[in-house]
Design an enzyme around this catalytic site. Structure first.
Site, short mmCIF file in Angstrom:
data_model
loop_
_atom_site.label_atom_id
_atom_site.label_comp_id
_atom_site.label_asym_id
_atom_site.label_seq_id
_atom_site.Cartn_x
_atom_site.Cartn_y
_atom_site.Cartn_z
N GLY A 21 -13.62 91.67 29.00
CA GLY A 21 -13.92 92.59 27.91
C GLY A 21 -12.75 93.52 27.61
CG ASP A 53 -19.16 89.04 29.68
OD1 ASP A 53 -18.55 88.58 30.65
OD2 ASP A 53 -19.59 90.20 29.62
CB SER A 58 -15.95 87.53 18.84
OG SER A 58 -15.98 86.81 20.07
CG ASP A 66 -19.08 91.35 33.82
OD1 ASP A 66 -19.27 90.62 32.84
OD2 ASP A 66 -19.74 92.37 34.05
CG ASP A 76 -13.81 82.99 25.16
OD1 ASP A 76 -14.31 84.13 25.30
OD2 ASP A 76 -13.90 82.33 24.10
CB VAL A 107 -10.59 86.12 32.11
CG1 VAL A 107 -11.06 87.08 33.19
CG2 VAL A 107 -9.07 86.13 32.01
CG ASP A 121 -22.40 88.80 33.16
OD1 ASP A 121 -21.34 88.38 33.68
OD2 ASP A 121 -22.46 89.82 32.44
#
Length: 235
Positions: free
Chosen positions: A70, A87, A80, A66, A29, A31, A91
Site C-alpha cells: 500500500g 490486497d 486502485s 501488507d 501487486d 509484493v 489477506d
C-alpha cells in the site's frame, strides 16, 4: 484497535524500503503476491510440524508486505480498486493459512481435538468479522467501530504466542501453554468483535433507513453478490 495506531507507525518505518522497491521496478501487486505466498508457506510448512518458532519468524518476515504494498502504491500514485481488492482478498488467504496450520498441528501430532476446533473457529470467525465490515460498507454504511480483536490483534496475539511456544523446542519450560491460551483469547475476542460490528451495522442501517424513508427505497435486502468498495486491508 492496533490497526489504528500501529499501521501509521510501521508505514513511516517502511516508507524507505517501499521507495527502494519502486526504484528497482517492483510493482505493489508483486509484493502482495510474494508476501502472501511467504506467509502461506511459513504457516503450512512449519506449523503442522509443531515448529512454531521458525514458522513465526518466516511469517513475520513476509507479513509486513501488507503495509509495504500500500505504501508503494501511494508513493507511485497508482492506488486502485483492483489493488485494494487483491490486497484484501489475499489477506484472507494468509489468515486462513495461519489458523489452518494451527488446526493441522492439533489434528495431527498435537493430538487435541478441542484446540483443533478452536483454531478452526478462529479461522472462520475471522472471515466473518471481515465480511461484516465489507458487506456493511457495500450497502453504503460506514461501519464506524473499532472492534476489540480485529485483524492486527488476531495476528499479533497468535503469532507472538506461537513464537514463544516454539521456544519449548529449545528447552524453555512451560511456554507451550501460550498458544492454546492465545487461541482461546482470539476466539472469544472475535465473538465480541462480531457482535460489536453487527450492533453497529444494525444501528447505522436503522438510521439510514429512517433518513431515506421519505424518498426512495433503501439499499438493501438483496442476498446476491456483494458490491464491495472496501479499500485496503480489513480491520
Amino acid at each position: 484497535m492496533l490497526n489504528k495506531y500501529a499501521r501509521a507507525f510501521f508505514t513511516r518505518v517502511l516508507t524507505p524500503f517501499a521507495a527502494f522497491l519502486l526504484r528497482r521496478g517492483v510493482s505493489p501487486d508483486a509484493v502482495t503476491l510474494v508476501g502472501t505466498a511467504g506467509v502461506v508457506a511459513g504457516a503450512l510448512v512449519f506449523f503442522p510440524r509443531g515448529e512454531f518458532f521458525w514458522g513465526t519468524i518466516v511469517i513475520t518476515l513476509f507479513v509486513f508486505s501488507d503495509l509495504v504494498d500500500g505504501n508503494m502504491a501511494r508513493q507511485a500514485g497508482v492506488s486502485s480498486r483492483w489493488g485494494a481488492f487483491l490486497d484484501s482478498t489475499l489477506d484472507r488467504v494468509a489468515d486462513s493459512a495461519i489458523f489452518g496450520g494451527f488446526a493441522l498441528w492439533y489434528a495431527g501430532k498435537g493430538d487435541d481435538n478441542v484446540l483443533c476446533a478452536v483454531a478452526i473457529f478462529c479461522l472462520a470467525s475471522g472471515q466473518v468479522v471481515s465480511y461484516t465490515k465489507a458487506r456493511g460498507e457495500s450497502i453504503g454504511l460506514p461501519v464506524a467501530v473499532n472492534g476489540l480483536v480485529e485483524r492486527a490483534e488476531r495476528l499479533v496475539i497468535s503469532l507472538v504466542a506461537a513464537g514463544l511456544a516454539g521456544l519449548h523446542a529449545f528447552g524453555v519450560p512451560g511456554v507451550e501453554v501460550l498458544l492454546p491460551i492465545a487461541l482461546w483469547v482470539v476466539a472469544a475476542g472475535s465473538v465480541v468483535t462480531l457482535a460489536q460490528r453487527v450492533v453497529t451495522v444494525r444501528r447505522e442501517a436503522a438510521e439510514a433507513d429512517a433518513g431515506s424513508a421519505g424518498g426512495g427505497s433503501p439499499q438493501g435486502r438483496s442476498h446476491g453478490s456483494t458490491q464491495g468498495t472496501s479499500q485496503g486491508s480489513e480491520a
